[in-house]
Design a protein around this motif. Structure first.
Motif, PDB file in Angstrom:
ATOM      1  N   ALA A   1      89.822  29.206   6.444  1.00 23.53           N
ATOM      2  CA  ALA A   1      88.702  29.765   7.197  1.00 23.53           C
ATOM      3  C   ALA A   1      89.173  30.405   8.506  1.00 23.53           C
ATOM      4  O   ALA A   1      88.729  31.500   8.873  1.00 23.53           O
TER       5      ALA A   1
ATOM      6  N   VAL B   1      83.374  32.344   8.679  1.00 25.73           N
ATOM      7  CA  VAL B   1      84.136  31.094   8.802  1.00 25.73           C
ATOM      8  C   VAL B   1      83.511  29.975   7.973  1.00 25.73           C
ATOM      9  O   VAL B   1      84.200  29.313   7.191  1.00 25.73           O
ATOM     10  N   TYR B   2      82.233  29.733   8.144  1.00 24.72           N
ATOM     11  CA  TYR B   2      81.595  28.611   7.445  1.00 24.72           C
ATOM     12  C   TYR B   2      81.597  28.795   5.924  1.00 24.72           C
ATOM     13  O   TYR B   2      81.998  27.877   5.201  1.00 24.72           O
TER      14      TYR B   2
ATOM     15  N   PHE C   1      85.114  28.185   4.581  1.00 22.25           N
ATOM     16  CA  PHE C   1      85.468  26.768   4.575  1.00 22.25           C
ATOM     17  C   PHE C   1      84.762  26.042   3.430  1.00 22.25           C
ATOM     18  O   PHE C   1      85.393  25.304   2.669  1.00 22.25           O
ATOM     19  N   ARG C   2      83.457  26.230   3.309  1.00 21.44           N
ATOM     20  CA  ARG C   2      82.675  25.501   2.302  1.00 21.44           C
ATOM     21  C   ARG C   2      83.051  25.889   0.878  1.00 21.44           C
ATOM     22  O   ARG C   2      83.016  25.049  -0.018  1.00 21.44           O
TER      23      ARG C   2
END
Length: 170
Positions: free
Chosen positions: A29, A126-127, A130-131
């Protein structure tokens, strides 16, 4: 010869033996964020320091940033539109003027519409990065480690005792 093999050995160790799925996903991320932002400003330097201070996998972050940097140029028209909209929004004019008059802020290049737009796009990505990557790393890291451990070159670079110890843990 050691000069060439050491970075390869450290990268293999970082990816195969010393990484948890959360650390790999955070590195991915942050690599996306750093890869999207143009590199010739203080924002990129600060993001690199943030990455170095986190418990993220630096090998994955560096590889991701490198790949995303090549693709990020295609996002420039979108970045320019987002950045231009933010910079010309009447409610934000005082904020931009105040920030620009601060001692260090001009070095961030936030007044460049592409830099500001790229930062916004990177922060938005970013989120989800990452997820979406965490379950993939959780599923495939162990499989990739077992597969890579079968090769004599991997065992030689990592050291037999490291691969045997890692196999005993899993």
């Amino acid at each position: 010869m050691l000069f060439i093999l050491r970075p390869i050995r450290l990268t293999l160790r970082a990816v195969l033996t010393e990484a948890k799925p959360g650390q790999l996903a955070l590195g991915f991320a942050m690599g996306v964020l750093i890869g999207v932002v143009p590199k010739s400003n203080l924002i990129a330097v600060v993001l690199s320091f943030v990455l170095a201070s986190l418990r993220a996998n630096l090998a994955i972050a560096a590889a991701t940033a490198l790949v995303v940097s090549f693709v990020a140029g295609y996002l420039d028209p979108l970045s320019d539109r987002i950045g231009s909209w933010l910079l010309t929004h009447p409610a934000l004019q005082e904020t931009w003027t105040h920030l620009y008059n601060q001692p260090v802020m001009p070095w961030t290049d936030f007044n460049n519409s592409i830099v500001l737009g790229s930062l916004v796009i990177g922060l938005i990505l970013v989120y989800p990065a990452f997820r979406l990557s965490r379950p993939l790393f959780a599923k495939y890291t162990v499989k990739m480690t077992v597969w890579a451990k079968k090769f004599w070159l991997t065992r030689l670079l990592l050291g037999v005792e490291l691969t045997d110890r890692f196999a005993a843990v899993n």
